[in-house]
Design a protein around this motif. Structure first.
Motif, mmCIF file in Angstrom:
data_model
loop_
_atom_site.group_PDB
_atom_site.id
_atom_site.type_symbol
_atom_site.label_atom_id
_atom_site.label_comp_id
_atom_site.label_asym_id
_atom_site.label_seq_id
_atom_site.Cartn_x
_atom_site.Cartn_y
_atom_site.Cartn_z
ATOM 1 N N LEU A 60 -49.119 -29.042 -21.367
ATOM 2 C CA LEU A 60 -50.178 -29.791 -20.676
ATOM 3 C C LEU A 60 -49.684 -31.168 -20.263
ATOM 4 C CD1 LEU A 60 -53.483 -29.070 -22.632
ATOM 5 C CD2 LEU A 60 -52.804 -28.204 -20.393
ATOM 6 N N ARG A 61 -49.002 -31.843 -21.173
ATOM 7 C CA ARG A 61 -48.485 -33.179 -20.871
ATOM 8 C C ARG A 61 -47.468 -33.131 -19.730
ATOM 9 N NH1 ARG A 61 -48.098 -37.408 -25.152
ATOM 10 N NH2 ARG A 61 -49.929 -37.156 -26.461
ATOM 11 N N ALA A 62 -46.635 -32.092 -19.724
ATOM 12 C CA ALA A 62 -45.587 -31.970 -18.703
ATOM 13 C C ALA A 62 -46.156 -31.686 -17.318
ATOM 14 C CB ALA A 62 -44.599 -30.873 -19.104
ATOM 15 N N GLN A 63 -47.371 -31.150 -17.239
ATOM 16 C CA GLN A 63 -47.955 -30.843 -15.932
ATOM 17 C C GLN A 63 -48.125 -32.077 -15.054
ATOM 18 O OE1 GLN A 63 -51.613 -28.707 -16.529
ATOM 19 N NE2 GLN A 63 -50.574 -26.933 -17.380
ATOM 20 N N ALA A 64 -48.124 -33.264 -15.661
ATOM 21 C CA ALA A 64 -48.260 -34.494 -14.883
ATOM 22 C C ALA A 64 -46.963 -34.874 -14.181
ATOM 23 C CB ALA A 64 -48.712 -35.637 -15.787
ATOM 24 N N LEU A 65 -45.849 -34.301 -14.599
ATOM 25 C CA LEU A 65 -44.552 -34.646 -14.034
ATOM 26 C C LEU A 65 -44.297 -33.834 -12.768
ATOM 27 C CD1 LEU A 65 -42.559 -34.614 -17.379
ATOM 28 C CD2 LEU A 65 -43.591 -36.597 -16.224
ATOM 29 N N PRO A 66 -43.919 -34.493 -11.682
ATOM 30 C CA PRO A 66 -43.706 -33.761 -10.428
ATOM 31 C C PRO A 66 -42.639 -32.673 -10.541
ATOM 32 C CG PRO A 66 -43.644 -36.134 -10.048
ATOM 33 C CD PRO A 66 -43.735 -35.930 -11.527
ATOM 34 N N SER A 68 -41.942 -30.742 -13.094
ATOM 35 C CA SER A 68 -42.255 -29.637 -14.005
ATOM 36 C C SER A 68 -42.529 -28.356 -13.231
ATOM 37 C CB SER A 68 -43.469 -29.969 -14.869
ATOM 38 O OG SER A 68 -43.155 -30.992 -15.779
ATOM 39 N N PRO A 69 -42.041 -27.231 -13.725
ATOM 40 C CA PRO A 69 -42.350 -25.966 -13.050
ATOM 41 C C PRO A 69 -43.837 -25.643 -13.165
ATOM 42 C CG PRO A 69 -41.096 -25.589 -15.072
ATOM 43 C CD PRO A 69 -41.213 -27.064 -14.903
ATOM 44 N N ARG A 70 -44.364 -25.051 -12.125
ATOM 45 C CA ARG A 70 -45.774 -24.649 -12.131
ATOM 46 C C ARG A 70 -45.935 -23.483 -11.166
ATOM 47 N NH1 ARG A 70 -45.327 -29.657 -10.587
ATOM 48 N NH2 ARG A 70 -46.413 -30.439 -12.393
ATOM 49 N N PRO A 71 -46.980 -22.713 -11.325
ATOM 50 C CA PRO A 71 -47.209 -21.586 -10.418
ATOM 51 C C PRO A 71 -47.358 -22.052 -8.968
ATOM 52 C CG PRO A 71 -48.659 -21.449 -12.329
ATOM 53 C CD PRO A 71 -48.003 -22.794 -12.379
ATOM 54 N N ALA A 72 -47.054 -21.160 -8.050
ATOM 55 C CA ALA A 72 -47.207 -21.456 -6.622
ATOM 56 C C ALA A 72 -48.646 -21.887 -6.344
ATOM 57 C CB ALA A 72 -46.852 -20.227 -5.797
ATOM 58 N N GLY A 73 -48.795 -22.918 -5.552
ATOM 59 C CA GLY A 73 -50.120 -23.401 -5.184
ATOM 60 C C GLY A 73 -50.698 -24.415 -6.148
ATOM 61 N N TYR A 74 -50.052 -24.634 -7.283
ATOM 62 C CA TYR A 74 -50.524 -25.627 -8.245
ATOM 63 C C TYR A 74 -49.847 -26.962 -7.955
ATOM 64 C CZ TYR A 74 -52.927 -22.281 -11.272
ATOM 65 O OH TYR A 74 -53.793 -21.350 -11.775
ATOM 66 N N VAL A 75 -50.545 -28.041 -8.225
ATOM 67 C CA VAL A 75 -50.020 -29.384 -8.005
ATOM 68 C C VAL A 75 -49.909 -30.097 -9.348
ATOM 69 C CG1 VAL A 75 -51.042 -29.497 -5.686
ATOM 70 C CG2 VAL A 75 -52.312 -30.416 -7.643
ATOM 71 N N PRO A 76 -49.123 -31.177 -9.412
ATOM 72 C CA PRO A 76 -49.098 -31.947 -10.657
ATOM 73 C C PRO A 76 -50.516 -32.394 -11.024
ATOM 74 C CG PRO A 76 -47.364 -32.678 -9.178
ATOM 75 C CD PRO A 76 -48.237 -31.735 -8.400
ATOM 76 N N SER A 77 -50.805 -32.383 -12.313
ATOM 77 C CA SER A 77 -52.123 -32.820 -12.767
ATOM 78 C C SER A 77 -51.997 -33.496 -14.131
ATOM 79 C CB SER A 77 -53.102 -31.647 -12.856
ATOM 80 O OG SER A 77 -52.668 -30.718 -13.818
ATOM 81 N N THR A 78 -52.817 -34.511 -14.306
ATOM 82 C CA THR A 78 -52.877 -35.239 -15.573
ATOM 83 C C THR A 78 -54.094 -34.742 -16.331
ATOM 84 O OG1 THR A 78 -51.808 -37.181 -14.617
ATOM 85 C CG2 THR A 78 -53.111 -37.520 -16.630
ATOM 86 N N THR A 79 -53.844 -34.107 -17.472
ATOM 87 C CA THR A 79 -54.921 -33.613 -18.323
ATOM 88 C C THR A 79 -55.133 -34.595 -19.465
ATOM 89 O OG1 THR A 79 -54.469 -31.298 -17.810
ATOM 90 C CG2 THR A 79 -55.631 -31.746 -19.876
ATOM 91 N N LEU A 80 -56.385 -34.936 -19.693
ATOM 92 C CA LEU A 80 -56.760 -35.816 -20.799
ATOM 93 C C LEU A 80 -57.869 -35.146 -21.597
ATOM 94 C CD1 LEU A 80 -56.797 -39.086 -18.702
ATOM 95 C CD2 LEU A 80 -55.063 -38.421 -20.381
ATOM 96 N N TRP A 81 -57.841 -35.385 -22.894
ATOM 97 C CA TRP A 81 -58.876 -34.831 -23.764
ATOM 98 C C TRP A 81 -59.822 -35.936 -24.196
ATOM 99 C CZ3 TRP A 81 -55.583 -31.296 -27.476
ATOM 100 C CH2 TRP A 81 -55.162 -30.176 -26.759
ATOM 101 N N TRP A 82 -61.075 -35.584 -24.329
ATOM 102 C CA TRP A 82 -62.136 -36.479 -24.784
ATOM 103 C C TRP A 82 -62.314 -36.183 -26.265
ATOM 104 C CZ3 TRP A 82 -64.094 -40.695 -22.924
ATOM 105 C CH2 TRP A 82 -65.391 -41.120 -23.189
ATOM 106 N N VAL A 83 -61.926 -37.127 -27.103
ATOM 107 C CA VAL A 83 -61.948 -36.897 -28.547
ATOM 108 C C VAL A 83 -62.658 -38.037 -29.260
ATOM 109 C CG1 VAL A 83 -59.820 -35.526 -28.490
ATOM 110 C CG2 VAL A 83 -59.692 -37.954 -28.974
ATOM 111 N N ASP A 84 -63.208 -37.694 -30.405
ATOM 112 C CA ASP A 84 -63.820 -38.675 -31.288
ATOM 113 C C ASP A 84 -63.200 -38.446 -32.659
ATOM 114 O OD1 ASP A 84 -65.365 -40.564 -32.505
ATOM 115 O OD2 ASP A 84 -67.288 -39.604 -32.067
#
Length: 179
Positions: A60-66, A68-84
């Motif tokens: 998940l963290r690596a998906q933000a890096l341009p 990083s390998p990803r499926p065709a049609g996917y773009v880099p994305s920054t995933t964040l979790w909402w935690v308490d």
């Protein structure tokens, strides 16, 4: 008080409980094209081990890096979790750019709140907290979409300054300022 954080291993038990809640409401089947649905299908078998969960978090963290390998049609994305503390409450992802499909139906930002944490303002707070992240990525305004019949998500978007643009198919499209 809940905060946004990069995906972290210390919330694994709560994350697993949240995924069980999502599955109980039917998420993760082949018709679920959401982020949660695709993660359940792709990774649920590995989450039970600490090592498998650690790999998932790293992916998940690596998906933000341009690069990083990803499926065709996917773009880099920054995933964040909402935690308490150690409690996983939800997730939000910022897609760094739009493909034609994301421009029509997906948008820049998508989010999910675990079922037992809904109706407490978490989605509104998550979206408010992630807007500066989107701005840092050069996104302003951000496109958000929701299903026509999802009045709750529409209110979340509007509470964050979302301006309705149009309806395309069963999706409503809004532009939300990030600054």
């Amino acid at each position: 008080m809940p905060t946004l954080t990069a995906p972290i291993e210390r919330v694994r038990e709560s994350f697993l409980a949240a995924m069980a809640e999502f599955r109980a409401e039917g998420r993760g089947d082949r018709q679920d094209f959401s982020m949660i649905g695709s993660e359940i299908r792709a990774h649920a078998d590995t989450w039970s081990s600490a090592e498998g969960f650690a790999r998932f978090v790293a992916e998940l963290r690596a998906q933000a890096l341009p690069e990083s390998p990803r499926p065709a049609g996917y773009v880099p994305s920054t995933t964040l979790w909402w935690v308490d503390g150690a409690e996983y409450l939800g997730r939000i992802a910022v897609r760094h750019r739009l493909t034609p499909s994301l421009l029509e139906f997906g948008g820049h930002i998508g989010y999910d709140v675990r079922p037992t944490a809904r109706r407490r303002g978490h989605a509104t707070a998550m979206l408010r907290a992630v807007r500066p992240v989107a701005r840092e990525l050069g996104i302003d305004p951000a496109l958000l979409t929701c299903d026509v019949d999802n009045a709750v998500s529409r209110r979340v978007i509007e509470r964050n300054g979302g301006v309705f643009e149009d309806q395309r198919g069963d999706k409503l499209r809004f532009w939300v300022p990030t600054g």
